[in-house]
Design a protein around this motif. Structure first.
Motif, PDB file in Angstrom:
ATOM      1  N   LEU A 141      25.858  -0.723   2.138  1.00 12.79           N
ATOM      2  CA  LEU A 141      27.267  -0.412   1.968  1.00 12.79           C
ATOM      3  C   LEU A 141      27.958  -0.560   3.313  1.00 12.79           C
ATOM      4  CD1 LEU A 141      29.496   0.590   0.013  1.00 12.79           C
ATOM      5  CD2 LEU A 141      29.016   2.889   0.825  1.00 12.79           C
ATOM      6  N   GLY A 142      29.058  -1.292   3.322  1.00 14.86           N
ATOM      7  CA  GLY A 142      29.825  -1.476   4.544  1.00 14.86           C
ATOM      8  C   GLY A 142      31.249  -0.993   4.376  1.00 14.86           C
ATOM      9  N   LEU A 143      31.952  -0.932   5.502  1.00 16.08           N
ATOM     10  CA  LEU A 143      33.393  -0.722   5.527  1.00 16.08           C
ATOM     11  C   LEU A 143      34.012  -1.922   6.222  1.00 16.08           C
ATOM     12  CD1 LEU A 143      33.585   3.041   6.633  1.00 16.08           C
ATOM     13  CD2 LEU A 143      33.900   2.128   4.324  1.00 16.08           C
ATOM     14  N   GLY A 144      35.187  -2.312   5.763  1.00 14.52           N
ATOM     15  CA  GLY A 144      35.834  -3.447   6.400  1.00 14.52           C
ATOM     16  C   GLY A 144      37.301  -3.540   6.007  1.00 14.52           C
ATOM     17  N   TYR A 145      38.061  -4.183   6.871  1.00 19.85           N
ATOM     18  CA  TYR A 145      39.481  -4.411   6.605  1.00 19.85           C
ATOM     19  C   TYR A 145      39.640  -5.734   5.864  1.00 19.85           C
ATOM     20  CZ  TYR A 145      40.966  -0.465   9.415  1.00 19.85           C
ATOM     21  OH  TYR A 145      41.191   0.805   9.880  1.00 19.85           O
ATOM     22  N   ILE A 146      40.408  -5.690   4.764  1.00 17.78           N
ATOM     23  CA  ILE A 146      40.610  -6.847   3.900  1.00 17.78           C
ATOM     24  C   ILE A 146      42.102  -7.122   3.772  1.00 17.78           C
ATOM     25  CG2 ILE A 146      40.251  -7.816   1.591  1.00 17.78           C
ATOM     26  CD1 ILE A 146      37.652  -7.385   3.076  1.00 17.78           C
ATOM     27  N   ARG A 147      42.502  -8.379   3.885  1.00 18.03           N
ATOM     28  CA  ARG A 147      43.907  -8.747   3.703  1.00 18.03           C
ATOM     29  C   ARG A 147      44.397  -8.309   2.334  1.00 18.03           C
ATOM     30  NH1 ARG A 147      43.447 -14.365   4.875  1.00 18.03           N
ATOM     31  NH2 ARG A 147      44.517 -14.639   2.899  1.00 18.03           N
ATOM     32  N   THR A 148      45.550  -7.669   2.297  1.00 22.32           N
ATOM     33  CA  THR A 148      46.093  -7.120   1.058  1.00 22.32           C
ATOM     34  C   THR A 148      46.274  -8.205  -0.002  1.00 22.32           C
ATOM     35  OG1 THR A 148      47.244  -5.447   2.369  1.00 22.32           O
ATOM     36  CG2 THR A 148      47.963  -5.733   0.096  1.00 22.32           C
ATOM     37  N   LYS A 149      46.732  -9.359   0.408  1.00 24.79           N
ATOM     38  CA  LYS A 149      47.001 -10.438  -0.551  1.00 24.79           C
ATOM     39  C   LYS A 149      45.726 -11.003  -1.168  1.00 24.79           C
ATOM     40  CE  LYS A 149      51.423 -11.951   1.404  1.00 24.79           C
ATOM     41  NZ  LYS A 149      52.173 -13.076   2.025  1.00 24.79           N
ATOM     42  N   ALA A 150      44.572 -10.761  -0.536  1.00 26.69           N
ATOM     43  CA  ALA A 150      43.317 -11.317  -1.054  1.00 26.69           C
ATOM     44  C   ALA A 150      42.854 -10.600  -2.312  1.00 26.69           C
ATOM     45  CB  ALA A 150      42.229 -11.250   0.013  1.00 26.69           C
ATOM     46  N   GLY A 151      43.227  -9.324  -2.445  1.00 25.47           N
ATOM     47  CA  GLY A 151      42.805  -8.553  -3.613  1.00 25.47           C
ATOM     48  C   GLY A 151      42.229  -7.225  -3.194  1.00 25.47           C
ATOM     49  N   GLY A 152      41.688  -6.493  -4.174  1.00 26.16           N
ATOM     50  CA  GLY A 152      41.189  -5.158  -3.901  1.00 26.16           C
ATOM     51  C   GLY A 152      39.909  -4.858  -4.635  1.00 26.16           C
ATOM     52  N   ASN A 153      39.849  -3.715  -5.286  1.00 27.58           N
ATOM     53  CA  ASN A 153      38.631  -3.245  -5.938  1.00 27.58           C
ATOM     54  C   ASN A 153      38.038  -4.316  -6.858  1.00 27.58           C
ATOM     55  OD1 ASN A 153      36.691  -1.272  -6.518  1.00 27.58           O
ATOM     56  ND2 ASN A 153      37.790  -0.618  -8.355  1.00 27.58           N
ATOM     57  N   GLY A 154      36.757  -4.613  -6.650  1.00 28.68           N
ATOM     58  CA  GLY A 154      36.076  -5.613  -7.460  1.00 28.68           C
ATOM     59  C   GLY A 154      36.089  -7.007  -6.890  1.00 28.68           C
ATOM     60  N   LEU A 155      36.835  -7.251  -5.805  1.00 31.55           N
ATOM     61  CA  LEU A 155      36.906  -8.589  -5.214  1.00 31.55           C
ATOM     62  C   LEU A 155      35.528  -9.014  -4.704  1.00 31.55           C
ATOM     63  CD1 LEU A 155      39.015 -10.840  -4.315  1.00 31.55           C
ATOM     64  CD2 LEU A 155      38.825  -9.806  -2.039  1.00 31.55           C
ATOM     65  N   LYS A 156      35.100 -10.221  -5.071  1.00 29.45           N
ATOM     66  CA  LYS A 156      33.820 -10.762  -4.618  1.00 29.45           C
ATOM     67  C   LYS A 156      34.000 -11.404  -3.243  1.00 29.45           C
ATOM     68  CE  LYS A 156      31.945  -9.822  -8.654  1.00 29.45           C
ATOM     69  NZ  LYS A 156      30.986  -8.712  -8.829  1.00 29.45           N
ATOM     70  N   VAL A 157      33.104 -11.054  -2.329  1.00 31.59           N
ATOM     71  CA  VAL A 157      33.205 -11.584  -0.963  1.00 31.59           C
ATOM     72  C   VAL A 157      31.833 -12.035  -0.491  1.00 31.59           C
ATOM     73  CG1 VAL A 157      35.197 -10.144  -0.369  1.00 31.59           C
ATOM     74  CG2 VAL A 157      32.880  -9.293   0.075  1.00 31.59           C
ATOM     75  N   THR A 158      31.837 -12.804   0.610  1.00 29.92           N
ATOM     76  CA  THR A 158      30.599 -13.181   1.286  1.00 29.92           C
ATOM     77  C   THR A 158      30.747 -12.871   2.770  1.00 29.92           C
ATOM     78  OG1 THR A 158      31.379 -15.462   1.594  1.00 29.92           O
ATOM     79  CG2 THR A 158      30.032 -15.009  -0.352  1.00 29.92           C
ATOM     80  N   ILE A 159      29.635 -12.449   3.374  1.00 33.27           N
ATOM     81  CA  ILE A 159      29.583 -12.187   4.809  1.00 33.27           C
ATOM     82  C   ILE A 159      28.283 -12.800   5.309  1.00 33.27           C
ATOM     83  CG2 ILE A 159      29.707 -10.445   6.629  1.00 33.27           C
ATOM     84  CD1 ILE A 159      30.806  -8.471   4.575  1.00 33.27           C
TER      85      ILE A 159
END
Length: 349
Positions: free
Chosen positions: A310-328
């Motif tokens: 589990l991580g914490l991170g800042y995400i651009r508001t326009k990209a989306g929110g809860n449930g958004l799929k991401v890669t790191i």
């Protein structure tokens, strides 16, 4: 001494660390915080005392929450911010009869003493004192915290609002007990003179609390979503982006950073927000976060959290929110809500 008792209980101290890193029971302590009671030594957190006749007005003007409506025996979270609302620290403040005690992060104690002193002007009746070394502080964390204190004869704070505090007798010693664990889990914060710390700690463990080291606290902090200086709270992010509305008042009048926060609220100008991120493998804090090949944020903290990480991170508001799929890097993840963060402001009174 407190350290001797903790060593007998299996405490491991890392170099230059003032509190136990672990008691060799991290999984047990984390489980206790969720279903019973964990006991964490937070004595390395700063305790700054502000006294004299202007103490409440001074703190009201230097941080984000409203103190003029608080009475002795009450408390709240507040944020110290720069003039552009960039975050310095998230603090918890307790109002006493003729003073306030501000609990600040370990790595902001000296900085805030210097920073606050700069704003004491000629004629201000304000005195600052760092009382960290003369005192100790513990957190009880978990749903059975209230029952545990009742075993020890402390019942006067049952079902009281967050931040409510009073001095009680615990283990035959005077202890200030406050509602709130420092996380979004039920619990209490206990502050006492350092000479009483060993007796109080021993009594709390004997009553059934499970000792928790600082490493487990850090894991719990990330799982809960509490931001910390130098990771989530930096010059790169403001208090609204950090989703700390529970510590912000919009109708208290002028204070440092107030204009920026009001503007962000009025014009819905929040460009990024802090999120929890469920990941299938570990990555380094500071790594860029992507959605469909486009950079959308930065990872600030990470911990193991079964299953996965589990991580914490800042995400651009326009990209989306809860449930958004991401890669790191090579990891796959999904944005999730975490309990400590508050995305929406309190309604104006």
């Amino acid at each position: 001494m407190l350290r001797d008792i903790q060593l007998q209980q299996g405490a491991v101290f890392e170099v230059e660390k003032l509190v136990p890193a672990s008691f060799g029971n991290d999984l047990e302590a984390l489980e206790a915080a969720q279903v019973a009671v964990a006991l964490c030594d937070r004595s390395h957190w700063g305790r700054l005392q502000i006294t004299d006749s202007d103490h409440l007005t001074f703190l009201h003007n230097q941080s984000t929450n409203d103190f003029k409506n608080l009475k002795p025996g009450e408390g709240c979270d507040t944020i110290f911010v720069t003039s552009t609302a960039r975050t310095i620290d998230l603090a918890t403040v307790y109002v006493l009869d003729e003073a306030v005690i501000s609990i600040v992060s370990p790595n902001r104690r000296e900085y805030l003493m210097t920073w606050l002193d700069r704003y004491i002007f000629f004629g201000d009746k304000v005195k600052l004192q760092d009382i960290t070394d003369q005192s100790a502080m513990f957190s009880l964390v978990g749903p059975q915290s209230q029952s545990l204190l009742a075993k020890l004869g402390v019942t006067s704070l049952q079902d009281q609002p967050q931040g409510t505090h009073q001095e009680v007798v615990l283990a035959e010693q005077p202890v200030r007990v406050a509602v709130g664990s420092g996380l979004a889990i039920a619990g209490y914060t206990l502050i006492m003179n350092s000479e009483y710390a060993a007796d109080v700690w021993a009594a709390l463990v004997a009553a059934g609390s499970v000792p928790m080291g600082d490493r487990a606290w850090e894991q719990l902090r990330i799982q809960q979503g509490r931001p910390t200086p130098d990771q989530e709270l930096t010059e790169d992010y403001n208090a609204v982006e950090a989703c700390l509305w529970q510590a912000i008042s919009l109708n208290k009048g002028c204070y440092i950073g107030q204009e920026t926060i009001a503007r962000l609220d009025t014009y819905k100008g929040v460009k990024q927000q802090l999120w929890g991120i469920r990941l299938n493998q570990s990555v380094q804090p500071g790594s860029e976060i992507f959605h469909e090949g486009e950079k959308v944020g930065i990872l600030t903290s990470i911990t193991q959290a079964e299953p996965g990480y589990l991580g914490l991170g800042y995400i651009r508001t326009k990209a989306g929110g809860n449930g958004l799929k991401v890669t790191i890097d090579q990891a796959e993840g999904e944005l999730i809500e975490v309990p400590f963060l508050q995305r929406d402001r309190q309604p104006l009174e």
